[in-house]
Design an enzyme around this catalytic site. Structure first.
Site, PDB file in Angstrom:
ATOM      1  N   ASN B  82      25.288  41.817  34.534  1.00 12.46           N
ATOM      2  CA  ASN B  82      25.077  40.429  34.136  1.00 12.46           C
ATOM      3  C   ASN B  82      24.092  39.699  35.029  1.00 12.46           C
ATOM      4  OD1 ASN B  82      25.867  37.668  33.022  1.00 12.46           O
ATOM      5  ND2 ASN B  82      26.422  37.524  35.189  1.00 12.46           N
ATOM      6  N   SER B 136      18.214  38.464  27.533  1.00 15.10           N
ATOM      7  CA  SER B 136      17.949  37.068  27.167  1.00 15.10           C
ATOM      8  C   SER B 136      17.113  37.042  25.910  1.00 15.10           C
ATOM      9  CB  SER B 136      17.187  36.378  28.300  1.00 15.10           C
ATOM     10  OG  SER B 136      16.534  35.214  27.807  1.00 15.10           O
ATOM     11  N   TYR B 150      10.323  36.488  34.105  1.00 16.41           N
ATOM     12  CA  TYR B 150      11.714  36.736  33.705  1.00 16.41           C
ATOM     13  C   TYR B 150      11.759  37.367  32.312  1.00 16.41           C
ATOM     14  CZ  TYR B 150      16.409  35.155  32.093  1.00 16.41           C
ATOM     15  OH  TYR B 150      17.671  35.066  31.575  1.00 16.41           O
TER      16      TYR B 150
END
Lengths: 260, 258
Positions: B82, B136, B150
Protein backbone atom coordinates in the site's frame (compact mmCIF):
# COMPACT_ATOMS: atom_id res chain seq x y z
CA UNK A 1 -27.63 -16.28 9.94
CA UNK A 2 -30.88 -14.38 10.28
CA UNK A 3 -32.14 -13.22 6.92
CA UNK A 4 -32.59 -9.67 8.20
CA UNK A 5 -28.90 -9.47 9.16
CA UNK A 6 -27.64 -10.32 5.71
CA UNK A 7 -26.23 -7.56 3.54
CA UNK A 8 -28.92 -7.72 0.84
CA UNK A 9 -31.93 -8.31 3.06
CA UNK A 10 -34.95 -6.30 1.96
CA UNK A 11 -33.55 -5.86 -1.56
CA UNK A 12 -35.43 -6.94 -4.68
CA UNK A 13 -33.18 -8.35 -7.40
CA UNK A 14 -33.86 -9.41 -10.97
CA UNK A 15 -31.51 -11.82 -12.74
CA UNK A 16 -32.18 -12.36 -16.43
CA UNK A 17 -31.25 -15.78 -17.74
CA UNK A 18 -31.25 -16.81 -14.10
CA UNK A 19 -32.14 -20.48 -14.32
CA UNK A 20 -28.84 -21.89 -15.58
CA UNK A 21 -25.09 -21.41 -15.51
CA UNK A 22 -23.71 -18.09 -14.31
CA UNK A 23 -27.20 -16.59 -13.95
CA UNK A 24 -28.34 -19.36 -11.62
CA UNK A 25 -25.18 -19.03 -9.53
CA UNK A 26 -25.79 -15.27 -9.25
CA UNK A 27 -29.45 -15.77 -8.29
CA UNK A 28 -28.51 -18.33 -5.63
CA UNK A 29 -25.76 -16.10 -4.21
CA UNK A 30 -27.96 -13.00 -4.02
CA UNK A 31 -30.68 -15.03 -2.32
CA UNK A 32 -28.23 -16.46 0.20
CA UNK A 33 -27.13 -12.89 0.94
CA UNK A 34 -30.73 -12.05 1.80
CA UNK A 35 -32.23 -10.59 -1.41
CA UNK A 36 -35.62 -11.51 -2.83
CA UNK A 37 -34.71 -12.82 -6.26
CA UNK A 38 -36.74 -12.86 -9.46
CA UNK A 39 -35.32 -14.85 -12.36
CA UNK A 40 -36.30 -14.90 -16.01
CA UNK A 41 -35.70 -17.37 -18.80
CA UNK A 42 -37.65 -18.47 -21.83
CA UNK A 43 -38.52 -21.77 -20.13
CA UNK A 44 -39.05 -22.64 -16.46
CA UNK A 45 -36.13 -24.32 -14.69
CA UNK A 46 -36.08 -28.11 -14.48
CA UNK A 47 -35.54 -27.99 -10.73
CA UNK A 48 -37.35 -25.76 -8.26
CA UNK A 49 -34.90 -23.02 -7.24
CA UNK A 50 -36.86 -21.08 -4.64
CA UNK A 51 -36.61 -17.91 -6.75
CA UNK A 52 -39.63 -16.18 -8.27
CA UNK A 53 -39.60 -17.35 -11.89
CA UNK A 54 -41.12 -15.29 -14.71
CA UNK A 55 -41.02 -16.71 -18.24
CA UNK A 56 -39.80 -14.09 -20.72
CA UNK A 57 -38.04 -13.92 -24.06
CA UNK A 58 -36.05 -10.71 -23.66
CA UNK A 59 -35.49 -10.31 -27.37
CA UNK A 60 -39.21 -9.42 -27.48
CA UNK A 61 -39.98 -5.81 -26.47
CA UNK A 62 -43.52 -6.67 -25.35
CA UNK A 63 -42.20 -9.38 -23.05
CA UNK A 64 -40.03 -6.77 -21.31
CA UNK A 65 -43.00 -4.46 -20.73
CA UNK A 66 -44.95 -7.39 -19.30
CA UNK A 67 -42.04 -8.48 -17.08
CA UNK A 68 -41.53 -4.97 -15.74
CA UNK A 69 -45.24 -4.65 -14.99
CA UNK A 70 -45.28 -7.93 -13.05
CA UNK A 71 -42.29 -6.96 -10.92
CA UNK A 72 -43.55 -3.48 -10.11
CA UNK A 73 -47.01 -4.83 -9.35
CA UNK A 74 -45.73 -7.47 -6.95
CA UNK A 75 -42.75 -5.71 -5.33
CA UNK A 76 -43.33 -2.04 -6.12
CA UNK A 77 -39.66 -1.52 -6.88
CA UNK A 78 -36.40 -3.03 -8.08
CA UNK A 79 -33.07 -2.49 -6.29
CA UNK A 80 -30.73 -4.75 -8.21
CA UNK A 81 -30.84 -5.53 -11.91
CA UNK A 82 -28.52 -8.22 -13.27
CA UNK A 83 -28.52 -8.29 -17.05
CA UNK A 84 -27.09 -11.74 -17.41
CA UNK A 85 -28.91 -13.06 -20.45
CA UNK A 86 -26.70 -13.47 -23.49
CA UNK A 87 -25.08 -15.97 -25.77
CA UNK A 88 -24.87 -16.84 -29.40
CA UNK A 89 -26.08 -19.48 -31.80
CA UNK A 90 -24.03 -18.08 -34.69
CA UNK A 91 -21.80 -20.47 -36.59
CA UNK A 92 -18.02 -20.64 -36.20
CA UNK A 93 -15.77 -20.15 -39.21
CA UNK A 94 -15.16 -16.41 -39.25
CA UNK A 95 -16.52 -13.31 -40.89
CA UNK A 96 -17.97 -14.84 -44.06
CA UNK A 97 -20.05 -17.37 -42.17
CA UNK A 98 -22.19 -14.71 -40.46
CA UNK A 99 -25.44 -13.70 -42.12
CA UNK A 100 -27.50 -10.60 -41.33
CA UNK A 101 -29.77 -12.85 -39.30
CA UNK A 102 -26.87 -14.08 -37.21
CA UNK A 103 -25.78 -10.51 -36.50
CA UNK A 104 -29.32 -9.41 -35.69
CA UNK A 105 -29.87 -12.27 -33.25
CA UNK A 106 -26.58 -11.56 -31.47
CA UNK A 107 -27.39 -7.85 -31.26
CA UNK A 108 -30.85 -8.57 -29.83
CA UNK A 109 -29.72 -11.03 -27.19
CA UNK A 110 -26.46 -9.44 -26.05
CA UNK A 111 -27.12 -5.73 -26.35
CA UNK A 112 -30.72 -4.68 -27.03
CA UNK A 113 -32.24 -6.98 -24.39
CA UNK A 114 -30.18 -5.16 -21.73
CA UNK A 115 -30.86 -1.72 -23.15
CA UNK A 116 -34.62 -2.30 -23.22
CA UNK A 117 -34.74 -3.72 -19.72
CA UNK A 118 -32.55 -0.92 -18.31
CA UNK A 119 -34.80 1.59 -20.03
CA UNK A 120 -37.80 0.08 -18.27
CA UNK A 121 -36.19 -0.30 -14.83
CA UNK A 122 -33.55 2.41 -14.35
CA UNK A 123 -36.17 5.23 -14.18
CA UNK A 124 -37.61 3.50 -11.08
CA UNK A 125 -34.13 3.51 -9.55
CA UNK A 126 -33.58 7.18 -10.43
CA UNK A 127 -36.91 8.00 -8.76
CA UNK A 128 -35.74 6.66 -5.41
CA UNK A 129 -32.15 7.79 -5.97
CA UNK A 130 -30.70 4.30 -5.50
CA UNK A 131 -30.07 1.11 -7.42
CA UNK A 132 -27.42 -1.07 -8.98
CA UNK A 133 -27.26 -2.39 -12.53
CA UNK A 134 -24.82 -5.10 -13.61
CA UNK A 135 -24.13 -6.10 -17.20
CA UNK A 136 -22.61 -9.54 -17.48
CA UNK A 137 -20.29 -9.14 -20.43
CA UNK A 138 -17.47 -11.42 -21.57
CA UNK A 139 -13.70 -11.49 -21.90
CA UNK A 140 -14.55 -11.76 -25.61
CA UNK A 141 -15.50 -8.10 -25.48
CA UNK A 142 -11.85 -7.31 -24.81
CA UNK A 143 -10.19 -10.23 -26.62
CA UNK A 144 -11.78 -10.64 -30.04
CA UNK A 145 -11.77 -14.14 -31.53
CA UNK A 146 -12.66 -14.43 -35.17
CA UNK A 147 -12.75 -18.21 -35.48
CA UNK A 148 -15.84 -18.40 -33.30
CA UNK A 149 -17.90 -15.99 -31.24
CA UNK A 150 -17.00 -13.23 -33.73
CA UNK A 151 -20.28 -11.31 -33.52
CA UNK A 152 -20.78 -12.23 -29.86
CA UNK A 153 -17.46 -10.55 -28.99
CA UNK A 154 -18.38 -7.45 -30.98
CA UNK A 155 -21.70 -7.21 -29.12
CA UNK A 156 -20.03 -7.60 -25.73
CA UNK A 157 -17.66 -4.71 -26.66
CA UNK A 158 -20.72 -2.65 -27.48
CA UNK A 159 -22.28 -3.68 -24.17
CA UNK A 160 -19.13 -2.52 -22.33
CA UNK A 161 -19.33 0.89 -24.02
CA UNK A 162 -23.04 1.13 -23.32
CA UNK A 163 -22.57 0.17 -19.65
CA UNK A 164 -19.87 2.84 -19.13
CA UNK A 165 -21.98 5.49 -20.85
CA UNK A 166 -25.05 4.67 -18.77
CA UNK A 167 -22.90 4.75 -15.62
CA UNK A 168 -21.73 8.27 -16.48
CA UNK A 169 -25.29 9.44 -16.98
CA UNK A 170 -26.99 8.03 -13.89
CA UNK A 171 -24.22 8.26 -11.25
CA UNK A 172 -25.63 11.63 -10.14
CA UNK A 173 -28.99 9.90 -9.58
CA UNK A 174 -27.59 7.42 -7.08
CA UNK A 175 -27.54 4.51 -9.51
CA UNK A 176 -24.34 2.50 -9.96
CA UNK A 177 -23.74 0.64 -13.23
CA UNK A 178 -20.94 -1.86 -13.79
CA UNK A 179 -19.92 -4.61 -16.17
CA UNK A 180 -18.44 -7.98 -15.21
CA UNK A 181 -16.38 -9.80 -17.84
CA UNK A 182 -15.91 -13.48 -17.11
CA UNK A 183 -13.32 -15.54 -18.90
CA UNK A 184 -14.03 -19.22 -19.58
CA UNK A 185 -16.58 -20.56 -17.13
CA UNK A 186 -17.39 -24.19 -16.40
CA UNK A 187 -21.14 -24.02 -16.88
CA UNK A 188 -23.26 -27.01 -17.85
CA UNK A 189 -23.42 -25.55 -21.36
CA UNK A 190 -19.62 -25.30 -21.46
CA UNK A 191 -19.26 -28.89 -20.27
CA UNK A 192 -21.65 -30.10 -22.94
CA UNK A 193 -19.74 -28.09 -25.54
CA UNK A 194 -16.40 -29.49 -24.36
CA UNK A 195 -17.69 -33.05 -24.56
CA UNK A 196 -18.99 -32.66 -28.10
CA UNK A 197 -15.92 -30.69 -29.16
CA UNK A 198 -13.62 -33.37 -27.67
CA UNK A 199 -15.47 -36.03 -29.62
CA UNK A 200 -15.28 -34.05 -32.85
CA UNK A 201 -11.49 -33.65 -32.62
CA UNK A 202 -11.01 -37.13 -31.19
CA UNK A 203 -9.40 -35.91 -27.97
CA UNK A 204 -10.17 -36.20 -24.27
CA UNK A 205 -12.31 -33.56 -22.57
CA UNK A 206 -9.29 -32.25 -20.67
CA UNK A 207 -7.29 -31.96 -23.91
CA UNK A 208 -10.18 -30.14 -25.55
CA UNK A 209 -10.40 -27.83 -22.53
CA UNK A 210 -6.65 -27.16 -22.74
CA UNK A 211 -6.97 -26.37 -26.44
CA UNK A 212 -9.74 -23.91 -25.75
CA UNK A 213 -7.70 -22.21 -23.02
CA UNK A 214 -4.74 -22.05 -25.42
CA UNK A 215 -6.95 -20.38 -28.03
CA UNK A 216 -7.27 -17.46 -25.61
CA UNK A 217 -3.49 -17.29 -25.29
CA UNK A 218 -3.48 -19.47 -22.17
CA UNK A 219 -5.13 -19.10 -18.77
CA UNK A 220 -2.51 -18.39 -16.07
CA UNK A 221 -4.65 -20.09 -13.40
CA UNK A 222 -4.84 -23.03 -15.75
CA UNK A 223 -8.48 -23.87 -15.18
CA UNK A 224 -11.94 -22.59 -16.01
CA UNK A 225 -13.91 -20.48 -13.55
CA UNK A 226 -16.72 -22.01 -11.52
CA UNK A 227 -20.02 -20.10 -11.98
CA UNK A 228 -19.93 -19.30 -8.24
CA UNK A 229 -16.67 -17.37 -8.71
CA UNK A 230 -18.44 -15.01 -11.11
CA UNK A 231 -21.42 -14.79 -8.76
CA UNK A 232 -19.13 -13.73 -5.90
CA UNK A 233 -17.97 -10.71 -7.90
CA UNK A 234 -21.52 -9.75 -8.82
CA UNK A 235 -22.64 -10.11 -5.20
CA UNK A 236 -19.79 -7.84 -4.11
CA UNK A 237 -20.59 -5.20 -6.73
CA UNK A 238 -24.26 -4.97 -5.79
CA UNK A 239 -23.48 -4.70 -2.06
CA UNK A 240 -22.89 -1.48 -0.13
CA UNK A 241 -19.24 -2.50 0.10
CA UNK A 242 -18.90 -1.41 -3.54
CA UNK A 243 -20.45 2.01 -2.97
CA UNK A 244 -17.65 3.87 -4.82
CA UNK A 245 -17.54 1.51 -7.81
CA UNK A 246 -19.37 2.62 -10.92
CA UNK A 247 -18.50 2.64 -14.60
CA UNK A 248 -16.09 -0.23 -14.05
CA UNK A 249 -15.64 -3.38 -16.07
CA UNK A 250 -14.40 -6.09 -13.74
CA UNK A 251 -12.53 -8.95 -15.40
CA UNK A 252 -12.83 -12.32 -13.68
CA UNK A 253 -10.66 -14.42 -15.94
CA UNK A 254 -7.92 -16.21 -14.02
CA UNK A 255 -5.40 -13.81 -15.57
CA UNK A 256 -6.31 -14.58 -19.20
CA UNK A 257 -6.46 -10.99 -20.48
CA UNK A 258 -2.86 -10.48 -21.65
CA UNK A 259 -2.41 -6.71 -21.49
CA UNK A 260 -2.02 -4.14 -18.70
CA UNK B 1 -18.88 -9.12 9.65
CA UNK B 2 -17.94 -12.51 8.25
CA UNK B 3 -14.63 -13.80 9.62
CA UNK B 4 -13.41 -15.09 6.30
CA UNK B 5 -9.70 -14.50 6.94
CA UNK B 6 -9.25 -16.29 10.27
CA UNK B 7 -5.78 -17.77 10.61
CA UNK B 8 -4.34 -15.65 7.80
CA UNK B 9 -1.28 -13.47 8.33
CA UNK B 10 -1.45 -10.17 6.47
CA UNK B 11 1.21 -7.51 5.98
CA UNK B 12 0.12 -4.00 5.03
CA UNK B 13 2.87 -1.54 4.14
CA UNK B 14 2.15 2.07 4.99
CA UNK B 15 -0.58 0.71 7.23
CA UNK B 16 -0.83 3.41 9.87
CA UNK B 17 -2.63 6.14 7.93
CA UNK B 18 -5.18 6.74 5.22
CA UNK B 19 -6.05 3.89 2.88
CA UNK B 20 -3.48 1.58 4.50
CA UNK B 21 -4.99 2.02 7.94
CA UNK B 22 -8.49 1.35 6.59
CA UNK B 23 -7.24 -1.82 4.88
CA UNK B 24 -5.49 -3.03 8.05
CA UNK B 25 -8.61 -2.36 10.09
CA UNK B 26 -10.90 -4.19 7.65
CA UNK B 27 -8.53 -7.18 7.33
CA UNK B 28 -8.49 -7.41 11.08
CA UNK B 29 -12.32 -7.32 11.24
CA UNK B 30 -12.32 -10.24 8.79
CA UNK B 31 -10.21 -12.23 11.25
CA UNK B 32 -6.67 -11.85 9.88
CA UNK B 33 -3.57 -11.28 11.98
CA UNK B 34 -2.41 -7.91 10.68
CA UNK B 35 1.09 -6.49 10.68
CA UNK B 36 1.57 -2.90 9.54
CA UNK B 37 4.72 -1.01 8.61
CA UNK B 38 5.50 2.69 8.39
CA UNK B 39 8.58 4.81 8.89
CA UNK B 40 7.38 6.12 12.22
CA UNK B 41 5.11 4.75 14.89
CA UNK B 42 1.59 6.17 14.72
CA UNK B 43 0.97 8.95 17.23
CA UNK B 44 -2.28 7.50 18.48
CA UNK B 45 -1.20 4.03 19.53
CA UNK B 46 -4.76 2.90 18.89
CA UNK B 47 -3.31 0.38 16.48
CA UNK B 48 -4.11 -3.08 17.75
CA UNK B 49 -2.15 -4.38 14.81
CA UNK B 50 1.44 -5.42 15.18
CA UNK B 51 3.59 -2.46 14.13
CA UNK B 52 7.07 -2.61 12.60
CA UNK B 53 8.96 0.61 11.92
CA UNK B 54 10.68 0.40 8.56
CA UNK B 55 11.68 2.57 5.65
CA UNK B 56 11.00 0.24 2.75
CA UNK B 57 12.87 2.42 0.31
CA UNK B 58 15.95 0.93 1.99
CA UNK B 59 16.76 -2.60 0.91
CA UNK B 60 17.96 -3.98 4.28
CA UNK B 61 14.80 -2.80 6.04
CA UNK B 62 12.70 -5.09 3.82
CA UNK B 63 14.43 -8.23 5.08
CA UNK B 64 14.11 -7.01 8.65
CA UNK B 65 10.34 -6.69 8.28
CA UNK B 66 9.86 -10.06 6.62
CA UNK B 67 12.06 -11.85 9.17
CA UNK B 68 10.24 -10.28 12.08
CA UNK B 69 6.82 -11.25 10.74
CA UNK B 70 7.98 -14.79 10.03
CA UNK B 71 9.48 -15.20 13.50
CA UNK B 72 6.43 -13.89 15.34
CA UNK B 73 3.53 -15.09 13.19
CA UNK B 74 4.85 -17.56 10.64
CA UNK B 75 4.60 -17.21 6.90
CA UNK B 76 2.72 -14.39 5.21
CA UNK B 77 -0.54 -15.24 3.40
CA UNK B 78 -1.62 -11.77 2.33
CA UNK B 79 0.65 -8.94 1.25
CA UNK B 80 -0.85 -5.53 0.61
CA UNK B 81 1.70 -3.20 -0.96
CA UNK B 82 0.00 0.00 0.00
CA UNK B 83 2.85 2.40 0.65
CA UNK B 84 3.43 5.05 -1.97
CA UNK B 85 3.16 8.73 -2.57
CA UNK B 86 5.23 11.60 -3.78
CA UNK B 87 7.05 14.61 -2.43
CA UNK B 88 7.84 15.92 -5.91
CA UNK B 89 6.83 19.47 -6.78
CA UNK B 90 3.99 20.32 -9.12
CA UNK B 91 4.64 22.48 -12.18
CA UNK B 92 5.10 19.87 -14.89
CA UNK B 93 7.99 18.12 -16.56
CA UNK B 94 10.71 20.73 -16.09
CA UNK B 95 10.13 20.94 -12.34
CA UNK B 96 11.24 17.32 -11.80
CA UNK B 97 14.91 16.60 -11.10
CA UNK B 98 16.63 13.21 -11.30
CA UNK B 99 16.26 12.98 -7.56
CA UNK B 100 12.48 13.48 -7.74
CA UNK B 101 12.19 10.73 -10.31
CA UNK B 102 14.36 8.40 -8.27
CA UNK B 103 12.37 9.06 -5.11
CA UNK B 104 9.05 8.51 -6.84
CA UNK B 105 10.24 5.22 -8.34
CA UNK B 106 11.72 4.02 -5.02
CA UNK B 107 8.56 4.78 -3.10
CA UNK B 108 5.98 3.55 -5.60
CA UNK B 109 7.69 0.78 -7.53
CA UNK B 110 10.92 -0.57 -6.10
CA UNK B 111 9.72 -0.84 -2.50
CA UNK B 112 6.96 -3.18 -3.71
CA UNK B 113 9.32 -5.14 -5.96
CA UNK B 114 11.70 -5.78 -3.06
CA UNK B 115 9.10 -6.87 -0.56
CA UNK B 116 7.42 -9.13 -3.14
CA UNK B 117 10.83 -10.69 -3.82
CA UNK B 118 11.36 -11.32 -0.12
CA UNK B 119 7.93 -12.87 0.45
CA UNK B 120 7.17 -14.77 -2.78
CA UNK B 121 9.37 -17.80 -1.98
CA UNK B 122 7.25 -18.64 1.09
CA UNK B 123 4.06 -18.28 -0.92
CA UNK B 124 5.45 -20.47 -3.72
CA UNK B 125 6.37 -23.11 -1.17
CA UNK B 126 2.80 -23.16 0.17
CA UNK B 127 1.35 -22.83 -3.34
CA UNK B 128 -0.92 -20.12 -1.99
CA UNK B 129 -0.94 -16.43 -1.25
CA UNK B 130 -2.34 -13.14 -2.44
CA UNK B 131 -0.43 -9.99 -3.33
CA UNK B 132 -2.18 -6.66 -3.83
CA UNK B 133 -0.53 -3.59 -5.29
CA UNK B 134 -2.25 -0.32 -4.46
CA UNK B 135 -1.76 1.81 -7.52
CA UNK B 136 -3.61 4.96 -8.55
CA UNK B 137 -5.98 6.12 -11.23
CA UNK B 138 -3.14 8.44 -12.31
CA UNK B 139 -1.34 5.32 -13.55
CA UNK B 140 -3.88 5.15 -16.38
CA UNK B 141 -5.00 8.79 -16.38
CA UNK B 142 -1.88 10.99 -16.40
CA UNK B 143 -2.07 14.58 -15.19
CA UNK B 144 1.05 16.57 -16.03
CA UNK B 145 0.54 19.61 -13.81
CA UNK B 146 1.34 17.58 -10.71
CA UNK B 147 2.18 14.00 -9.76
CA UNK B 148 4.05 13.41 -13.04
CA UNK B 149 6.70 11.14 -11.54
CA UNK B 150 4.20 9.45 -9.24
CA UNK B 151 1.85 8.62 -12.12
CA UNK B 152 4.67 7.16 -14.21
CA UNK B 153 5.79 5.03 -11.27
CA UNK B 154 2.19 3.79 -10.79
CA UNK B 155 1.94 2.92 -14.50
CA UNK B 156 5.15 0.94 -14.07
CA UNK B 157 3.66 -0.72 -10.98
CA UNK B 158 0.57 -1.74 -13.01
CA UNK B 159 2.77 -3.33 -15.64
CA UNK B 160 4.95 -5.03 -13.03
CA UNK B 161 1.91 -6.39 -11.17
CA UNK B 162 0.49 -7.88 -14.38
CA UNK B 163 3.83 -9.44 -15.21
CA UNK B 164 4.15 -10.92 -11.74
CA UNK B 165 0.64 -12.39 -11.99
CA UNK B 166 1.54 -14.14 -15.24
CA UNK B 167 4.58 -15.73 -13.63
CA UNK B 168 3.06 -16.74 -10.30
CA UNK B 169 -0.63 -17.44 -10.96
CA UNK B 170 0.26 -20.92 -12.29
CA UNK B 171 1.96 -21.47 -8.91
CA UNK B 172 -1.17 -20.79 -6.87
CA UNK B 173 -0.49 -17.16 -6.05
CA UNK B 174 -2.94 -14.46 -7.01
CA UNK B 175 -1.64 -10.96 -7.80
CA UNK B 176 -3.94 -8.00 -8.37
CA UNK B 177 -3.81 -4.23 -8.58
CA UNK B 178 -6.28 -1.74 -7.14
CA UNK B 179 -6.34 1.78 -8.61
CA UNK B 180 -8.22 4.25 -6.44
CA UNK B 181 -9.36 7.60 -7.73
CA UNK B 182 -9.43 10.56 -5.34
CA UNK B 183 -9.67 9.41 -1.74
CA UNK B 184 -10.54 11.54 1.25
CA UNK B 185 -7.62 10.65 3.50
CA UNK B 186 -6.23 12.91 6.23
CA UNK B 187 -3.43 13.78 3.81
CA UNK B 188 -5.99 14.78 1.17
CA UNK B 189 -7.91 16.86 3.71
CA UNK B 190 -4.72 18.67 4.69
CA UNK B 191 -3.82 19.21 1.02
CA UNK B 192 -7.27 20.63 0.26
CA UNK B 193 -6.99 22.88 3.32
CA UNK B 194 -3.59 24.19 2.21
CA UNK B 195 -4.90 24.88 -1.30
CA UNK B 196 -7.84 26.71 0.21
CA UNK B 197 -5.52 28.75 2.46
CA UNK B 198 -3.23 29.80 -0.38
CA UNK B 199 -5.97 30.48 -2.94
CA UNK B 200 -8.56 32.07 -0.71
CA UNK B 201 -11.18 29.71 -2.12
CA UNK B 202 -13.55 27.64 0.01
CA UNK B 203 -12.86 23.98 0.82
CA UNK B 204 -15.84 23.03 -1.35
CA UNK B 205 -14.57 25.08 -4.30
CA UNK B 206 -11.05 23.65 -4.01
CA UNK B 207 -12.46 20.11 -3.78
CA UNK B 208 -14.60 20.73 -6.85
CA UNK B 209 -11.61 22.13 -8.75
CA UNK B 210 -9.58 19.04 -7.86
CA UNK B 211 -12.37 16.74 -9.04
CA UNK B 212 -12.70 18.79 -12.22
CA UNK B 213 -8.96 18.40 -12.87
CA UNK B 214 -9.67 14.67 -13.36
CA UNK B 215 -12.38 15.54 -15.86
CA UNK B 216 -15.07 15.30 -13.19
CA UNK B 217 -16.25 12.43 -10.96
CA UNK B 218 -19.65 11.07 -11.98
CA UNK B 219 -20.44 10.05 -8.38
CA UNK B 220 -19.72 13.65 -7.39
CA UNK B 221 -17.52 12.98 -4.37
CA UNK B 222 -14.22 11.48 -3.30
CA UNK B 223 -13.93 7.92 -2.01
CA UNK B 224 -13.68 7.14 1.67
CA UNK B 225 -10.64 5.03 2.63
CA UNK B 226 -13.05 2.34 3.86
CA UNK B 227 -14.48 1.96 0.34
CA UNK B 228 -11.04 1.09 -1.00
CA UNK B 229 -10.52 -1.31 1.90
CA UNK B 230 -13.73 -3.20 1.05
CA UNK B 231 -12.44 -3.96 -2.45
CA UNK B 232 -9.04 -5.05 -1.13
CA UNK B 233 -10.61 -7.40 1.41
CA UNK B 234 -12.83 -8.86 -1.29
CA UNK B 235 -9.76 -9.47 -3.47
CA UNK B 236 -7.70 -11.22 -0.78
CA UNK B 237 -10.65 -13.36 0.34
CA UNK B 238 -11.63 -16.79 -1.02
CA UNK B 239 -14.51 -14.99 -2.80
CA UNK B 240 -11.97 -13.78 -5.36
CA UNK B 241 -10.46 -17.22 -6.04
CA UNK B 242 -10.52 -16.78 -9.86
CA UNK B 243 -9.25 -13.21 -9.86
CA UNK B 244 -5.64 -12.55 -10.76
CA UNK B 245 -3.76 -10.20 -13.06
CA UNK B 246 -6.46 -7.56 -12.93
CA UNK B 247 -6.25 -3.84 -12.29
CA UNK B 248 -9.51 -2.83 -10.66
CA UNK B 249 -10.27 0.86 -10.91
CA UNK B 250 -12.31 2.24 -8.00
CA UNK B 251 -12.89 5.84 -8.88
CA UNK B 252 -16.59 6.73 -8.83
CA UNK B 253 -16.50 6.63 -12.61
CA UNK B 254 -13.66 9.19 -13.04
CA UNK B 255 -11.72 7.32 -15.68
CA UNK B 256 -13.31 8.54 -18.92
CA UNK B 257 -12.20 5.62 -21.08
CA UNK B 258 -13.52 2.10 -21.50
Amino acid sequence: MEKSNRELSGKIALVTGGTKGIGKAIADKLASNGATVVVTARKPPEEESGHHFIAADLTDGNAITELTGKIIEKYGTLDILINNVGGTASPAGGFQMLSDDDWNRDIELNLLASIRLDKAMVPKMIEKNSGVVIHVSSLNGKIPLYQSNFSYGVMKSALNAYSKTLANEVAKNGVRVNAVSPGMVKTTAMETFLESYAQSINKTVSEASQQLMDSLGGVPMNRLAEPEEIANMVAFLVSDGASYITGANMLVDGGTFPAV
Amino acid sequence: MEKELIGKVALVTGGTKGIGRAIAERLSQAGAIVVVTARSRPIETQTKHHFIAADLTISSETDKVVNEVNEKFGSIDILVNNMGGSASPSGGFAALTDEHWENDLQLNLQSAVRIDRAILPQMVEKKSGVIIHISSITGTLPVYQSLGGYAVAKAALNNYSKSLSKEFSPKGIRVATVSPGMVQTDTMDAYVQSLADTSGLSIEQVTQNLMDSLGGIPLGRMALPEEIAELVVFLVSPRASYITGVNYIIDGGSNPSL
